[in-house]
Design a protein around this motif. Structure first.
Motif, PDB file in Angstrom:
ATOM      1  N   THR A  53       0.859  -1.345   0.048  1.00 26.12           N
ATOM      2  CA  THR A  53      -0.090   0.166  -0.007  1.00 26.12           C
ATOM      3  C   THR A  53       0.919   1.182  -0.102  1.00 26.12           C
ATOM      4  N   ARG A  54       0.799   2.137  -1.054  1.00 23.35           N
ATOM      5  CA  ARG A  54       1.432   3.445  -1.197  1.00 23.35           C
ATOM      6  C   ARG A  54       0.768   4.441  -0.232  1.00 23.35           C
ATOM      7  N   PRO A  55       1.596   5.135   0.565  1.00 27.15           N
ATOM      8  CA  PRO A  55       0.976   6.136   1.350  1.00 27.15           C
ATOM      9  C   PRO A  55       0.673   7.380   0.625  1.00 27.15           C
ATOM     10  N   VAL A  56      -0.002   8.353   0.974  1.00 26.04           N
ATOM     11  CA  VAL A  56       0.306   9.746   0.545  1.00 26.04           C
ATOM     12  C   VAL A  56       1.472  10.384   1.570  1.00 26.04           C
ATOM     13  N   THR A  57       2.309  10.725   1.075  1.00 26.57           N
ATOM     14  CA  THR A  57       3.450  11.478   1.641  1.00 26.57           C
ATOM     15  C   THR A  57       3.568  12.686   1.406  1.00 26.57           C
ATOM     16  N   VAL A  58       3.886  13.807   2.520  1.00 23.64           N
ATOM     17  CA  VAL A  58       3.897  15.016   2.799  1.00 23.64           C
ATOM     18  C   VAL A  58       5.489  15.413   3.024  1.00 23.64           C
ATOM     19  N   GLY A  59       5.960  16.460   2.466  1.00 25.60           N
ATOM     20  CA  GLY A  59       7.273  17.109   2.838  1.00 25.60           C
ATOM     21  C   GLY A  59       7.120  18.027   3.713  1.00 25.60           C
ATOM     22  N   LEU A  60       7.630  17.954   4.845  1.00 24.28           N
ATOM     23  CA  LEU A  60       7.298  19.216   5.770  1.00 24.28           C
ATOM     24  C   LEU A  60       9.018  19.970   5.855  1.00 24.28           C
ATOM     25  N   ASP A  61       8.552  21.224   6.250  1.00 23.39           N
ATOM     26  CA  ASP A  61       9.870  21.885   6.334  1.00 23.39           C
ATOM     27  C   ASP A  61       9.439  22.734   7.891  1.00 23.39           C
ATOM     28  N   GLY A  62       8.330  22.771   8.276  1.00 26.01           N
ATOM     29  CA  GLY A  62       7.912  23.544   9.606  1.00 26.01           C
ATOM     30  C   GLY A  62       7.298  24.995   9.086  1.00 26.01           C
ATOM     31  N   SER A  63       7.024  25.146   8.003  1.00 24.94           N
ATOM     32  CA  SER A  63       6.337  26.474   7.338  1.00 24.94           C
ATOM     33  C   SER A  63       4.894  26.230   7.564  1.00 24.94           C
ATOM     34  N   PRO A  64       4.144  27.241   7.544  1.00 26.10           N
ATOM     35  CA  PRO A  64       2.701  27.243   7.576  1.00 26.10           C
ATOM     36  C   PRO A  64       2.136  26.513   6.277  1.00 26.10           C
ATOM     37  N   ALA A  65       3.128  26.949   5.123  1.00 26.33           N
ATOM     38  CA  ALA A  65       2.541  26.218   3.934  1.00 26.33           C
ATOM     39  C   ALA A  65       2.693  24.672   3.858  1.00 26.33           C
ATOM     40  N   SER A  66       3.781  24.224   4.689  1.00 17.82           N
ATOM     41  CA  SER A  66       3.809  22.764   4.575  1.00 17.82           C
ATOM     42  C   SER A  66       2.983  22.212   5.552  1.00 17.82           C
ATOM     43  N   LEU A  67       2.472  22.890   6.735  1.00 19.83           N
ATOM     44  CA  LEU A  67       1.421  22.433   7.508  1.00 19.83           C
ATOM     45  C   LEU A  67       0.207  22.090   6.896  1.00 19.83           C
ATOM     46  N   ALA A  68      -0.067  23.086   6.253  1.00 18.02           N
ATOM     47  CA  ALA A  68      -1.304  23.129   5.272  1.00 18.02           C
ATOM     48  C   ALA A  68      -1.155  22.007   4.463  1.00 18.02           C
ATOM     49  N   ALA A  69      -0.097  21.584   3.729  1.00 13.96           N
ATOM     50  CA  ALA A  69       0.057  20.606   2.667  1.00 13.96           C
ATOM     51  C   ALA A  69      -0.061  19.227   3.486  1.00 13.96           C
ATOM     52  N   ALA A  70       0.279  19.335   4.794  1.00 19.57           N
ATOM     53  CA  ALA A  70       0.153  17.987   5.589  1.00 19.57           C
ATOM     54  C   ALA A  70      -1.170  17.782   5.873  1.00 19.57           C
TER      55      ALA A  70
END
Length: 294
Positions: free
Chosen positions: A2-19
């Protein structure tokens, strides 16, 4: 596997919205969510981050862990893992994407008219990964995926906004079309297919002699679009398909369609981001999925 949905995080508000977007997408796809933070050690990274008391490595370990804890509170039924990965960010994200259904990354607004900031890591990842990458704006919320409420219903009960597909009939690719229709099927959302075309150079000279030339060419492109979509409508009979052949630069029409979209889907050829994709990534207000194809 099963492939996951993967999110790249850098701690920014934009990356948290992506998460957060990735968590909702993982629930729709009934797959796990994987949060990754890529950290590359640098010789000068020895001082604590200002105001935190933490060194860069400790901070980088906190980023996915704290995001995962927050998402588990809001999505208790979702299987979430958090990984801190060592290595160059672009290479690390491409490796993580290879094992994923899709990779989500965040982008930030840089001004009302300037569009969005797509960083060098995000652009390099989009250009080199062989899996779909979704760029999510910092302001994106769950409510943005749905039509505005008209009767007081909660967001979860409202209809999804359409999935917009940018289609080049000169080289229609099944990977891009399939991604758009699969995504729409998960949402029970319509697919709006935008195909931009321009009259040939000689059009201005022939228009006077044949006043119906413009109408005839428009009808021809409409027929071509319907023919290209017919097999997909048969494969996805429950999906409402809205055909939109338009004259002019396709990027402008895709950006306009994005103002009422839950997701905009475009393609890119291997290791190359064309000018249409560039314009859509920098100006479209909706999340944008870039699907690689040969």
């Amino acid at each position: 596997m099963t492939r996951p949905v993967t999110v790249g995080l850098d701690g920014s508000p934009a990356s948290l919205a992506a998460a957060d977007w990735g968590a909702r997408e993982a629930l729709r796809r009934q797959v796990p969510l994987r949060l990754v933070h890529a950290w590359e050690w640098q010789p000068y990274q020895h001082a604590p981050l200002a105001g935190t008391g933490d060194g860069p490595r400790v901070w980088s370990q906190r980023v996915p862990r704290e995001a995962a804890a927050d998402l588990r509170n809001r999505y208790p039924d979702l299987d979430i893992t958090a990984d801190n990965l060592m290595g160059p960010p672009t290479e690390t994200l491409c490796d993580a994407a290879r094992e994923a259904e899709l990779l989500a990354l965040g982008t930030a607004r840089v001004g009302g008219l300037a569009g969005f900031l797509v960083g060098s890591v995000a652009m390099a990842t989009v250009a080199h990964t062989d899996r779909p990458v979704v760029l999510v704006r910092a302001e994106t919320t769950a409510a943005d995926e749905h039509r505005p409420p008209t009767d007081g219903r909660p967001p979860s009960a409202m209809a999804y906004r359409p999935v917009v597909l940018g289609l080049d009939l000169s080289r229609p690719c099944s990977e891009v079309i399939r991604f758009a229709f699969d995504t729409a099927a998960l949402r029970a959302a319509p697919v709006r297919v935008v195909h931009g075309w321009n009259p040939p150079a000689y059009f201005a000279y022939g228009a006077g002699a044949n006043p119906t030339l413009n109408t005839d060419m428009a009808a021809e492109h409409t027929d071509m679009l319907r023919t290209a979509l017919r097999p997909w409508q048969e494969k996805y009979p429950g999906i409402d398909v809205i055909e939109q052949p338009v004259i002019g630069h396709p990027a402008r029409h895709l950006v306009e369609a994005g103002s009422d979209a839950g997701l905009v889907v475009i393609g890119r050829r291997t290791h190359r981001i064309g000018h249409v994709a560039h314009a859509v990534l920098y100006h479209c207000p909706a999340p944008v999925a870039v699907v690689p194809h040969d």
